[in-house]
Write an enzyme that holds these catalytic residues in place. Structure first.
Site, PDB file in Angstrom:
ATOM      1  N   CYS A 179      -7.351  -3.379   6.002  1.00 14.56           N
ATOM      2  CA  CYS A 179      -8.571  -2.626   5.727  1.00 14.56           C
ATOM      3  C   CYS A 179      -9.580  -3.378   4.879  1.00 14.56           C
ATOM      4  O   CYS A 179     -10.782  -3.184   5.029  1.00 14.56           O
ATOM      5  CB  CYS A 179      -8.223  -1.284   5.077  1.00 14.56           C
ATOM      6  N   CYS A 217       0.837  -1.199   0.000  1.00 17.24           N
ATOM      7  CA  CYS A 217       0.000   0.000   0.000  1.00 17.24           C
ATOM      8  C   CYS A 217       0.872   1.250   0.000  1.00 17.24           C
ATOM      9  O   CYS A 217       0.623   2.201  -0.742  1.00 17.24           O
ATOM     10  CB  CYS A 217      -0.937  -0.002   1.203  1.00 17.24           C
TER      11      CYS A 217
END
Length: 366
Positions: free
Chosen positions: A202, A104
């Site tokens: 997430c 990420c």
């Protein structure tokens, strides 16, 4: 922090760290704009929200309002699917254990978002990471260093940043400790000052990553197969290679009269190897897709330290580059659970040499 009139985009997740980062930069005179990456990941009824979902966006927007700075929400759904989720699934299905937070940072925050910030005329992109970037005048380069707070230090997640990007990145929390950041959040009266930290991935729902993967790919990587010991004897049946990781002891369903651990996974032949604790030890590792943050790739073996997981201690040893993006690291003492797919990050003192993905353990302990 020195006063500056330059423009900075702050990646705001809706957490206390990025909120304080934005406040500090505004206090220092920067022209600050906040941005929240929205992933639009459907979690369904009863599932937890994404850290960059509705709650995160609302919290980031409230902080931006309190600081009187512009706030933008950008749709990163395609990026997280392409760069993070597909890789996450593929790695587990091939017997590896990925770290999506590393990717990420590499591909989203300091990839797509960084490029966008620069195209929009921003001088810097800032985040709430506990890490530092220093300029070394002796060789005219910028280096990535550990954050001061040893408990929160996050340079491990940042080794994938391109070294040419370092002059245009700010880590306002790099010299601070977490308790200081909480104090600053209260001082600035930020709406997130008491918000708890999120430690979850997430995009993975409450059902867990195994169910998430199975929902996406079906049963092909969840087919039962043999557990084998180091002699090649079948000692039981596993429930699919995607369910296991190196060092795993729990939920194996084996009763051999002594503790056993997963020490190797063979996805091609659908075999999971188990053994006693001694089988977990390795004297080194091979890593590929290495990003070197030094000005030049060392031609000789260099002494340094490595961290083979975020929560693992650093281990001394010798780092040898085998090419542009491949390395071997030999430990000073054997280490447990060297896990393919995890990141190995290399250090000299406080400075990050670089890092890459573990491909294999060097197991010959003779």
């Amino acid at each position: 922090m020195k006063k500056s009139a330059k423009k900075v985009m702050v990646a705001m997740s809706g957490g206390v760290d990025s909120s304080v980062a934005a406040a500090l930069l505004k206090d220092a005179g920067y022209t600050v704009e906040g941005v929240t990456m929205c992933f639009n990941i459907p979690h369904g009824s009863g599932r937890k929200p994404s850290c960059c979902g509705v709650d995160g966006i609302q919290d980031a927007r409230a902080v931006a309002k309190a600081l009187d700075i512009p706030h933008h929400v950008l749709d990163f759904a395609e990026d997280i699917e392409k760069f993070i989720i597909q890789d996450f699934i593929a790695e587990y299905c091939h017997g590896r254990t990925p770290n999506p937070c590393v990717r990420c940072n590499q591909y989203l925050k300091f990839g797509t978002l960084f490029d966008l910030a620069r195209r929009l005329g921003m001088d810097y992109l800032a985040t709430g990471h506990y890490a530092r970037i220093d300029f070394e005048p002796q060789n005219g380069t910028y280096v990535l260093k550990k954050g001061r707070d040893e408990q929160k230090e996050q340079s491990y997640f940042l080794y994938g940043i391109k070294k040419e990007y370092l002059p245009h990145i700010l880590f306002p929390l790099g010299d601070l400790r977490k308790q200081d950041v909480r104090g600053l959040a209260r001082k600035y009266a930020l709406p997130t000052s008491e918000k708890a930290e999120s430690q979850d991935i997430c995009f993975v729902p409450e059902e867990g990553y195994k169910q998430f993967i199975q929902d996406r790919v079906g049963d092909v990587y969840f087919k039962p197969g043999p557990f084998k010991n180091s002699q090649g004897d079948i000692v039981g049946r596993h429930q699919g290679v995607a369910r296991y990781t190196i060092g795993q002891r729990d939920k194996l369903g084996l009763a051999l009269g002594f503790p056993v651990y997963v020490y190797e996974i063979d996805p091609e032949d659908n075999i999971v190897y188990v053994g006693t604790e001694e089988h977990l030890f390795a004297k080194g590792l091979y890593a590929s897709r290495v990003n070197c943050l030094l000005p030049h790739i060392p031609e000789q073996t260099v002494e340094g330290k490595v961290r083979i997981r975020y929560n693992a201690p650093e281990v001394e040893g010798a780092l040898t580059f085998l090419g542009k993006d491949k390395v071997r690291f030999d430990f000073s003492e054997p280490q447990k659970s060297v896990t393919p797919g995890q990141s190995a990050v290399f250090y000299q003192g406080q400075t990050v040499i670089g890092g890459g993905l573990i491909d294999a353990a060097v197991r010959d302990l003779s």
